[in-house]
Write an enzyme that holds these catalytic residues in place. Structure first.
Site, PDB file in Angstrom:
ATOM      1  N   HIS A   1     -49.597  92.160  45.837  1.00  0.00           N
ATOM      2  CA  HIS A   1     -49.688  91.402  47.081  1.00  0.00           C
ATOM      3  C   HIS A   1     -49.731  92.358  48.278  1.00  0.00           C
ATOM      4  CE1 HIS A   1     -48.489  87.854  44.723  1.00  0.00           C
ATOM      5  NE2 HIS A   1     -49.064  87.171  45.697  1.00  0.00           N
TER       6      HIS A   1
ATOM      7  N   LYS B   1     -45.492  90.829  52.240  1.00  0.00           N
ATOM      8  CA  LYS B   1     -44.790  89.862  51.383  1.00  0.00           C
ATOM      9  C   LYS B   1     -43.340  90.299  51.214  1.00  0.00           C
ATOM     10  CE  LYS B   1     -45.119  87.176  47.156  1.00  0.00           C
ATOM     11  NZ  LYS B   1     -44.870  85.940  47.925  1.00  0.00           N
TER      12      LYS B   1
END
Length: 232
Positions: free
Chosen positions: A131, A135
């Site tokens: 990600h 995040k």
């Protein structure tokens, strides 16, 4: 439909754009530090905030009799309490670790593959998720949902970040700038690998799924999932 956006970061702004394109009106935008707001004007709320704000946001919705779609991850220690409150208030609630329609199909493929692999000797399963660097939680909620799907259908009984054994699924979490989300499940043996993978190209898939879930939830009471929304 009148929508309240609880969380107005990148995902919130993408949801706003798609909701307006689909003919809806945004009546409230709550940033991550806002705690004093009136959600009662909305037909439904969509929560993509931060872990520290999610429980307060969801509670406010139930108290105001506004159904809520939550996509915030990292707060699930309080999930059962929110389910109980939803039932007490006769509210409407959908939580999903990922609202992408493709990912929810991927969840079902993952379960099916796990069930097929379970009786086959010589394979071990692991997972990798990638990600963007913003995040906040690791592993991702999507990775945890995938792991739970495997645990339901194999002899694995847990998952661990960066570690695994015969009973535990190893999840590797990587953070790379501008990656919306990639999840790979791999079954490895001495002779070959079997791999399934989902790669998100942008946030639009997550946002579209959240808006579709909100459209489906309007006027309903109960605790639901994306399987209900998609009829899976």
């Amino acid at each position: 439909m009148k929508i309240a956006l609880l969380g107005y970061g990148k995902m919130g702004k993408t949801i706003e754009k798609i909701a307006i394109e689909r003919g809806h009106t945004i009546v409230l935008k709550v940033d991550k530090d806002d705690t004093n707001y009136d959600v009662s004007q909305a037909d439904v709320a969509i929560d993509f905030s931060i872990p520290a704000a999610a429980v307060n946001n969801i509670t406010n919705c139930f108290n105001a009799n506004v159904p809520v779609v939550s996509g915030t991850t990292g707060w699930l220690d309080h999930y059962e309490a929110m389910v109980s409150l939803c039932k007490d208030k006769k509210g409407g609630f959908i939580y999903a670790s990922n609202y992408s329609l493709g990912v929810n199909l991927f969840f079902e493929i993952n379960k099916k593959l796990a069930k097929m692999m379970s009786p086959v000797e010589g394979y071990d399963v692991s997972m990798e998720e990638i990600h963007h660097t913003e995040k906040l939680d690791a592993p991702s909620g999507t990775a945890i949902t995938l792991a739970e799907g495997i645990i339901e259908n194999t002899n694995k009984n847990n998952w661990k970040l960066d570690n695994g054994n015969l009973d535990t699924i190893r999840i590797t979490a990587k953070r790379i700038d501008k990656v919306p989300g990639t999840h790979t499940v791999t079954y490895s043996s001495k002779v070959d690998d079997i791999e399934i993978k989902h790669t998100a190209h942008n946030r639009s898939g997550f946002a579209l799924g959240a808006v579709i879930a909100a459209e489906w939830l309007k006027g309903k009471s109960g605790v639901f999932s994306m399987k209900d929304v998609l009829g899976l």
